[in-house]
Scaffold this motif. Sequence first.
Motif, mmCIF file in Angstrom:
data_model
loop_
_atom_site.group_PDB
_atom_site.id
_atom_site.type_symbol
_atom_site.label_atom_id
_atom_site.label_comp_id
_atom_site.label_asym_id
_atom_site.label_seq_id
_atom_site.Cartn_x
_atom_site.Cartn_y
_atom_site.Cartn_z
ATOM 1 N N ALA A 8 30.082 39.228 42.358
ATOM 2 C CA ALA A 8 29.377 39.996 41.372
ATOM 3 C C ALA A 8 30.217 41.320 41.192
ATOM 4 O O ALA A 8 30.427 41.768 40.026
ATOM 5 C CB ALA A 8 28.074 40.210 41.509
ATOM 6 N N ILE A 9 30.447 42.023 42.289
ATOM 7 C CA ILE A 9 31.108 43.305 42.088
ATOM 8 C C ILE A 9 32.363 43.163 41.473
ATOM 9 O O ILE A 9 32.980 43.910 40.827
ATOM 10 C CB ILE A 9 31.070 44.071 43.702
ATOM 11 N N ALA A 10 33.244 41.997 41.851
ATOM 12 C CA ALA A 10 34.815 41.890 41.904
ATOM 13 C C ALA A 10 34.776 41.328 40.242
ATOM 14 O O ALA A 10 35.659 41.851 39.463
ATOM 15 C CB ALA A 10 35.223 40.651 42.485
ATOM 16 N N THR A 11 33.644 40.766 39.926
ATOM 17 C CA THR A 11 33.631 40.373 38.337
ATOM 18 C C THR A 11 33.593 41.508 37.581
ATOM 19 O O THR A 11 34.102 41.759 36.570
ATOM 20 C CB THR A 11 32.537 39.418 38.154
ATOM 21 N N GLU A 12 32.853 42.573 37.942
ATOM 22 C CA GLU A 12 32.424 43.792 37.122
ATOM 23 C C GLU A 12 33.831 44.297 37.032
ATOM 24 O O GLU A 12 34.130 45.105 36.136
ATOM 25 C CB GLU A 12 31.358 44.579 37.843
ATOM 26 N N ALA A 13 34.576 44.540 38.254
ATOM 27 C CA ALA A 13 35.716 45.545 38.502
ATOM 28 C C ALA A 13 36.739 44.854 37.343
ATOM 29 O O ALA A 13 37.451 45.376 36.516
ATOM 30 C CB ALA A 13 36.229 45.527 39.693
ATOM 31 N N THR A 14 36.959 43.470 37.514
ATOM 32 C CA THR A 14 37.874 42.673 36.442
ATOM 33 C C THR A 14 37.534 43.000 35.025
ATOM 34 O O THR A 14 38.149 42.991 34.115
ATOM 35 C CB THR A 14 37.715 41.214 36.907
ATOM 36 N N THR A 15 36.045 42.866 34.640
ATOM 37 C CA THR A 15 35.663 42.899 33.403
ATOM 38 C C THR A 15 36.227 44.305 32.784
ATOM 39 O O THR A 15 36.566 44.316 31.586
ATOM 40 C CB THR A 15 34.335 42.663 33.220
ATOM 41 N N ARG A 16 35.807 45.036 33.676
ATOM 42 C CA ARG A 16 36.220 46.735 33.173
ATOM 43 C C ARG A 16 37.693 46.853 32.960
ATOM 44 O O ARG A 16 38.216 47.521 32.013
ATOM 45 C CB ARG A 16 35.632 47.702 34.190
ATOM 46 N N THR A 17 38.329 46.248 33.789
ATOM 47 C CA THR A 17 39.834 46.374 33.524
ATOM 48 C C THR A 17 40.375 45.747 32.428
ATOM 49 O O THR A 17 41.438 46.203 31.826
ATOM 50 C CB THR A 17 40.590 46.023 35.055
ATOM 51 N N ARG A 18 39.924 44.312 32.322
ATOM 52 C CA ARG A 18 40.486 43.587 31.109
ATOM 53 C C ARG A 18 40.124 44.506 29.860
ATOM 54 O O ARG A 18 40.845 44.525 28.787
ATOM 55 C CB ARG A 18 39.776 42.227 31.177
ATOM 56 N N ALA A 19 38.828 45.181 29.859
ATOM 57 C CA ALA A 19 38.381 45.803 28.684
ATOM 58 C C ALA A 19 39.170 47.199 28.568
ATOM 59 O O ALA A 19 38.965 47.922 27.511
ATOM 60 C CB ALA A 19 36.892 46.226 28.551
ATOM 61 N N GLY A 20 40.062 47.416 29.462
ATOM 62 C CA GLY A 20 40.763 48.736 29.221
ATOM 63 C C GLY A 20 40.129 50.183 30.102
ATOM 64 O O GLY A 20 40.489 51.357 29.656
ATOM 65 N N GLY A 30 31.709 50.237 42.487
ATOM 66 C CA GLY A 30 31.638 49.261 43.727
ATOM 67 C C GLY A 30 32.328 49.618 44.955
ATOM 68 O O GLY A 30 32.597 49.004 45.829
ATOM 69 N N ARG A 31 32.914 50.900 44.866
ATOM 70 C CA ARG A 31 33.957 51.204 45.898
ATOM 71 C C ARG A 31 33.318 51.268 47.147
ATOM 72 O O ARG A 31 33.958 50.714 48.200
ATOM 73 C CB ARG A 31 34.339 52.647 45.704
ATOM 74 N N THR A 32 32.032 51.802 47.366
ATOM 75 C CA THR A 32 31.584 51.662 48.703
ATOM 76 C C THR A 32 31.366 50.315 49.359
ATOM 77 O O THR A 32 31.661 50.243 50.529
ATOM 78 C CB THR A 32 30.160 52.308 48.703
ATOM 79 N N GLU A 33 30.792 49.252 48.335
ATOM 80 C CA GLU A 33 30.842 48.192 49.041
ATOM 81 C C GLU A 33 32.163 47.444 49.110
ATOM 82 O O GLU A 33 32.180 46.691 50.085
ATOM 83 C CB GLU A 33 29.852 47.103 47.759
ATOM 84 N N PHE A 34 33.128 47.658 48.492
ATOM 85 C CA PHE A 34 34.286 46.978 48.710
ATOM 86 C C PHE A 34 34.848 47.785 50.014
ATOM 87 O O PHE A 34 35.469 47.042 50.933
ATOM 88 C CB PHE A 34 35.436 47.456 47.872
ATOM 89 N N ALA A 35 34.504 49.079 50.322
ATOM 90 C CA ALA A 35 35.045 49.651 51.511
ATOM 91 C C ALA A 35 34.236 49.011 52.909
ATOM 92 O O ALA A 35 34.655 48.952 53.872
ATOM 93 C CB ALA A 35 34.861 51.221 51.543
ATOM 94 N N ARG A 36 32.902 48.529 52.636
ATOM 95 C CA ARG A 36 32.213 47.938 53.690
ATOM 96 C C ARG A 36 32.689 46.636 54.204
ATOM 97 O O ARG A 36 33.073 46.421 55.218
ATOM 98 C CB ARG A 36 30.573 47.920 52.936
ATOM 99 N N PHE A 37 33.258 45.980 53.122
ATOM 100 C CA PHE A 37 34.097 44.949 53.740
ATOM 101 C C PHE A 37 35.479 45.216 54.252
ATOM 102 O O PHE A 37 35.581 44.693 55.338
ATOM 103 C CB PHE A 37 34.427 43.727 52.424
#
Length: 319
Positions: A34-46, A86-93
């Motif tokens: 879910a977090i990765a999808t959000e990051a991808t969607t934001r990036t695709r949208a500029g 979502g940076r904190t969650e990515f960092a936790r992994f």
Amino acid sequence: MTPPATPYLDALQRDGFVRVPALLTPSEVTHFRAIATEATTRTRAGQWPHFRTVPKQFPPWPTTPPPASEGGIWGVQHLLHPEMPGRTEFARFYFSEKVLAVVEELLGLKGVDNAAEKNGAEPLLMELFNLLVAPETKDFELRWHRDDIQETVSADEELRLLQERSPLGKQSHAQYNLALCPDASLIVIPGSHRRVRTEVERNAAPYEPELPGQLVVELQPGDAVFYDSNILHRGVYKARPEGGEETRLTLHGCLGLNALTSAENEDKKVRARAILQHGVGAWVHRDDAAFGIGERPEKMRANLVAMGTGEGVGYSLQG
């Protein structure tokens, strides 16, 4: 005293890669997808300025994403950037014990009485954490390559560099892909991290679809593959179905050894270029780059800050 078992390291040294099944649980996969999808969607949208663009394979990448009709993006850069949602969650992994345990084994730290660590020094170095995604509208491929060795070098130079990059058969870093969707994108030639290319490999077309002995690394959600960055490998990325869900979300990270011996100074320079060429040195030193999830991540970040900003380091590969 019996030395600790190191099945991951044994496989990595023998084959150049090791598959680690179920590194994430199903519930963790759902969470990070879910977090990765959000990051991808934001990036695709500029709305996120750090990405990898089709058809370019290696940095530096353009600052403007190409339109979806031209393939769009195939990667999201800098998941640990202080402005990344979502940076904190990515960092936790990235800094999780389950990841660091594998890394420590692969870097020869498992069961080692580390004097520097006892004195408060952190043996590991924060490096890169990115996201590999499916391109839009058209498939995309990476050519056969080794990450830190140009394909134009002679056989003698290739052997010298392979030995230099992995002195005594050991790497100074651990690199991995962690799949959040079914992933069969990575193609490797097992054992090629320990030898020069054969004549067939050296004369093959850059995108040769079938080389002798090649293997497609198939990952299910939650599986990871750790691999020697100088194994002969390529990537094949299938386009996302128009209007459909993301079909590739693969966490792509690496961590390294902070303390290198004097005999490994050249390898230290190589790693500095390999890491800093991606631009991480431009933000990792910022006051707001602290993670706030414990002491060890901050020590690993400090080790990266000490590596430098990356100005003038150049690029490992072209294209």
